[in-house]
Design a protein around this motif. Structure first.
Motif, PDB file in Angstrom:
ATOM      1  N   ALA A 105      53.245 119.355  54.669  1.00  0.00           N
ATOM      2  CA  ALA A 105      53.639 119.053  56.018  1.00  0.00           C
ATOM      3  C   ALA A 105      53.505 117.517  56.220  1.00  0.00           C
ATOM      4  O   ALA A 105      54.722 117.133  56.755  1.00  0.00           O
ATOM      5  N   PHE A 106      52.394 117.169  56.068  1.00  0.00           N
ATOM      6  CA  PHE A 106      52.257 115.667  56.586  1.00  0.00           C
ATOM      7  C   PHE A 106      53.028 114.707  55.488  1.00  0.00           C
ATOM      8  O   PHE A 106      53.778 113.778  55.903  1.00  0.00           O
ATOM      9  N   ALA A 107      53.160 115.047  54.150  1.00  0.00           N
ATOM     10  CA  ALA A 107      53.878 114.351  53.201  1.00  0.00           C
ATOM     11  C   ALA A 107      55.396 114.333  53.503  1.00  0.00           C
ATOM     12  O   ALA A 107      56.204 113.401  53.568  1.00  0.00           O
ATOM     13  N   GLU A 108      55.725 115.423  53.998  1.00  0.00           N
ATOM     14  CA  GLU A 108      57.158 115.771  54.358  1.00  0.00           C
ATOM     15  C   GLU A 108      57.437 114.809  55.467  1.00  0.00           C
ATOM     16  O   GLU A 108      58.709 114.216  55.508  1.00  0.00           O
ATOM     17  N   ALA A 109      56.738 114.761  56.626  1.00  0.00           N
ATOM     18  CA  ALA A 109      57.002 114.041  57.444  1.00  0.00           C
ATOM     19  C   ALA A 109      56.838 112.440  57.416  1.00  0.00           C
ATOM     20  O   ALA A 109      58.045 111.699  57.576  1.00  0.00           O
ATOM     21  N   VAL A 110      56.184 111.964  56.176  1.00  0.00           N
ATOM     22  CA  VAL A 110      56.020 110.696  55.939  1.00  0.00           C
ATOM     23  C   VAL A 110      57.319 110.274  55.122  1.00  0.00           C
ATOM     24  O   VAL A 110      58.048 109.348  55.414  1.00  0.00           O
ATOM     25  N   ILE A 111      57.765 111.220  54.115  1.00  0.00           N
ATOM     26  CA  ILE A 111      58.889 110.769  53.448  1.00  0.00           C
ATOM     27  C   ILE A 111      60.236 110.845  54.233  1.00  0.00           C
ATOM     28  O   ILE A 111      60.966 109.950  53.875  1.00  0.00           O
ATOM     29  N   SER A 112      60.219 111.786  55.275  1.00  0.00           N
ATOM     30  CA  SER A 112      61.273 111.615  56.172  1.00  0.00           C
ATOM     31  C   SER A 112      61.415 110.631  56.874  1.00  0.00           C
ATOM     32  O   SER A 112      62.710 109.911  57.117  1.00  0.00           O
ATOM     33  N   ALA A 113      60.356 109.853  57.111  1.00  0.00           N
ATOM     34  CA  ALA A 113      60.422 108.639  57.980  1.00  0.00           C
ATOM     35  C   ALA A 113      60.606 107.460  57.121  1.00  0.00           C
ATOM     36  O   ALA A 113      61.619 106.507  57.283  1.00  0.00           O
ATOM     37  N   ALA A 114      60.113 107.664  55.694  1.00  0.00           N
ATOM     38  CA  ALA A 114      60.465 106.690  54.888  1.00  0.00           C
ATOM     39  C   ALA A 114      62.231 106.798  54.365  1.00  0.00           C
ATOM     40  O   ALA A 114      62.455 105.563  54.289  1.00  0.00           O
ATOM     41  N   VAL A 115      62.759 107.852  54.378  1.00  0.00           N
ATOM     42  CA  VAL A 115      64.194 107.713  54.257  1.00  0.00           C
ATOM     43  C   VAL A 115      64.987 106.993  55.142  1.00  0.00           C
ATOM     44  O   VAL A 115      65.780 106.233  55.071  1.00  0.00           O
ATOM     45  N   SER A 116      64.393 107.348  56.501  1.00  0.00           N
ATOM     46  CA  SER A 116      65.097 106.393  57.703  1.00  0.00           C
ATOM     47  C   SER A 116      64.727 104.899  57.460  1.00  0.00           C
ATOM     48  O   SER A 116      65.716 104.201  57.757  1.00  0.00           O
ATOM     49  N   ALA A 117      63.528 104.613  57.237  1.00  0.00           N
ATOM     50  CA  ALA A 117      63.166 103.328  56.814  1.00  0.00           C
ATOM     51  C   ALA A 117      64.104 102.582  55.676  1.00  0.00           C
ATOM     52  O   ALA A 117      64.547 101.531  55.887  1.00  0.00           O
ATOM     53  N   VAL A 118      64.362 103.374  54.416  1.00  0.00           N
ATOM     54  CA  VAL A 118      65.233 102.913  53.690  1.00  0.00           C
ATOM     55  C   VAL A 118      66.644 102.715  54.086  1.00  0.00           C
ATOM     56  O   VAL A 118      67.329 101.714  53.720  1.00  0.00           O
ATOM     57  N   GLN A 119      67.353 103.634  54.856  1.00  0.00           N
ATOM     58  CA  GLN A 119      68.307 103.660  55.539  1.00  0.00           C
ATOM     59  C   GLN A 119      68.547 102.327  56.366  1.00  0.00           C
ATOM     60  O   GLN A 119      69.510 101.608  56.346  1.00  0.00           O
ATOM     61  N   ARG A 120      67.637 102.359  57.239  1.00  0.00           N
ATOM     62  CA  ARG A 120      67.551 101.119  58.102  1.00  0.00           C
ATOM     63  C   ARG A 120      67.580  99.887  57.424  1.00  0.00           C
ATOM     64  O   ARG A 120      68.185  98.852  57.538  1.00  0.00           O
ATOM     65  N   ALA A 121      66.666  99.660  56.367  1.00  0.00           N
ATOM     66  CA  ALA A 121      66.739  98.519  55.441  1.00  0.00           C
ATOM     67  C   ALA A 121      68.247  98.188  55.021  1.00  0.00           C
ATOM     68  O   ALA A 121      68.732  97.012  54.676  1.00  0.00           O
ATOM     69  N   GLN A 122      68.953  99.370  54.304  1.00  0.00           N
ATOM     70  CA  GLN A 122      70.292  99.248  53.794  1.00  0.00           C
ATOM     71  C   GLN A 122      71.249  98.791  55.047  1.00  0.00           C
ATOM     72  O   GLN A 122      71.941  98.018  54.534  1.00  0.00           O
TER      73      GLN A 122
END
Length: 510
Positions: A314-331
């Protein structure tokens, strides 16, 4: 009998009707309004005529959408066309509407002033139908490109705002994304996340493997435990939890590789380089970035560490979901920057020749004149007009005419210094600015340009003999008596060009 003109008219009409452009014509002369409407409606345009400048702003306010093009008379009894242009261009709703100025007299000062205020072009009355249509088409194309680029930029900015909101909503959940800022590149986010997730969850191995469902091999985008494995290719059969996560699109938890069904074949050790690693448990979290990459975050603990559990997923899934948003934001940021650069180029260059356009020329020349005053130097302006260019369009067609204009642009660019700059002033007129150049140097340079144009063979239609052109050039320098502004310098060069034309063309006059 079908003539070439008929065929050209049908082609143009077909092209413009498909566009469905709406054109606003503002003129106090009913005959002018009627003739403009007649010409443009023949080519499929929707024309709205406004009798005089007094009703322009009311018409714009009452329309459901701004027009695609505005034809505006400079001199009207009830309104000043220049002031109306300034008001239109200062309004956010209409600033991108191309404006073609109309005038029955050649007011050089008003022409330059309107161009400086944002007018796209200038047409002198009485106008020729084909010239009017050609100029209208050129500005509609440029306006459409500008609107499309701006809309794309707005969409990108909106996506960026949504991504930022999403990242902010998760900020209190984890502190991992503090290193992911607006300045970080998309590919660097993987390295940041691999390091921070590994430390937050106390896992010895945290990797990002890029792959899609059905792939047999993946690529390591980042590996916390061994940075040297970045960009390494791996067999997905060696990582059954990764393969399962890609197939199902769901997180996969292996609490104990010794007993889990995915490892029923007896493999109880994994390694990115096939070195034996005593893995005890693992989590594979799939991700997909819209329109981009996809893969799996792979977290593993060794036998000396406690096994990973549901709370870790659960913790890692929340982190990775935010990570995907960060990657999309960077792109999105990277795309927005590229769009901004393209928009800036579009706003300052002529679409046909890629030279500076009138607005950019005026701004650059203003700075050069200010610099000349500061440094007690001089700047020269060359106004170049192709002789009898209309014959090229009439005889060989506009495609050949456009090719001639592009060739002239290349001739000018190849002949100037690094400090000089070249622009297209409009139609067949070009402009060259020569910093730190006096009268004699400007005249000599202009003569070289004239000779190069005269000696050049321009390509005609396929199979036709090459075309030969000449150019008339007007030269003006600053500082000089009675020249106090950019408009004055333009007027002086234009007067010199007029003398060159009047004295037989194909010559330089100052």
């Amino acid at each position: 009998m079908t003539t070439a003109l008929d065929a050209w008219s049908r082609d143009v009409a077909s092209e413009t009707r498909a566009a469905g452009a709406r054109i606003l014509v503002v003129d106090d002369d009913a005959a002018v309004r009627q003739s403009v409407a007649w010409v443009l409606e023949e080519y499929g345009y929707e024309v709205v005529a406004v009798p005089g400048g007094g009703g322009l702003l009311e018409q714009l306010d009452g329309d459901g959408r701004p027009p695609d093009l505005l034809l505006l008379d400079i001199l009207m009894p009830d309104a000043d066309g220049v002031q109306l242009l300034e008001r239109v261009k200062s309004d956010e709703r209409w600033r991108d509407v191309p404006v073609l100025m109309l005038s029955s007299v050649p007011p050089e000062e008003a022409t330059v002033r309107t161009l400086g205020l944002g007018a796209a072009d200038f047409i002198r009355k009485p106008f020729r139908g084909r010239e009017l249509v050609a100029r209208v088409q050129a500005q509609l194309r440029a306006g459409a490109m500008l609107r499309a680029t701006r809309e794309s930029l707005l969409r990108a900015e909106e996506e960026l705002r949504r991504a930022r909101d999403d990242a902010e909503s998760r900020r209190r959940l984890v502190d991992i994304l503090h290193e992911v800022t607006s300045d970080i590149a998309a590919h660097e986010v993987y390295h940041v996340l691999a390091r921070r997730v590994a430390r937050a969850l106390a896992v010895s191995h945290c990797s990002v493997i890029l792959a899609r469902p059905g792939d047999t091999r993946g690529v390591v985008a980042s590996a916390f435990e061994s940075p040297k494995h970045q960009n390494a290719s791996v067999e997905l059969d060696d990582f059954p939890e990764v393969r399962r996560a890609l197939e199902t699109g769901e997180p996969v938890l292996v609490e104990d590789v010794a007993t889990h069904a995915l490892y029923a074949d007896g493999r109880q050790a994994l390694g990115l380089d096939r070195t034996e690693v005593p893995v005890r448990s693992s989590i594979a979290l799939p991700f997909a970035i819209e329109g981009g990459q996809a893969g799996v975050f792979l977290l593993r603990r060794t036998r000396e560490q406690p096994p990973l559990g549901r709370e870790d997923v659960a913790f890692a899934e929340a982190v990775i979901s935010a990570a995907v948003s960060a990657v999309q934001r960077a792109q999105v940021i990277e795309t927005t920057r590229a769009d901004n650069a393209r928009l800036a180029q579009l706003a300052t260059t002529d679409p046909l020749t890629a030279l500076l356009n009138r607005r950019a020329l005026t701004e650059r020349l203003t700075r050069e004149m200010e610099r000349a005053l500061r440094n007690d130097s001089s700047v020269a302006l060359l106004l170049i007009d192709l002789d009898h260019f209309k014959r090229v369009n009439d005889t060989h067609g506009h495609l050949v005419g456009d090719a001639v204009l592009r060739d002239v642009a290349e001739l000018l660019i190849s002949g100037v210094r690094g400090s000089d700059f070249v622009g297209r002033f409009g139609g067949e007129e070009f402009l060259v600015v020569l910093p730190d150049t006096d009268d004699d140097g400007a005249a000599a340079f202009a003569e070289r340009i004239r000779e190069r144009v005269e000696a050049h063979s321009f390509a005609g239609r396929d199979g036709a003999p090459p075309l030969h052109m000449t150019a008339s050039i007007g030269v003006a320098t600053f500082p000089a008596a009675l020249i106090e502004s950019v408009e004055d310098l333009f007027a002086r060069a234009d007067a010199a060009l007029y003398r060159a034309k009047a004295e037989g063309r194909n010559r330089v006059r100052a």
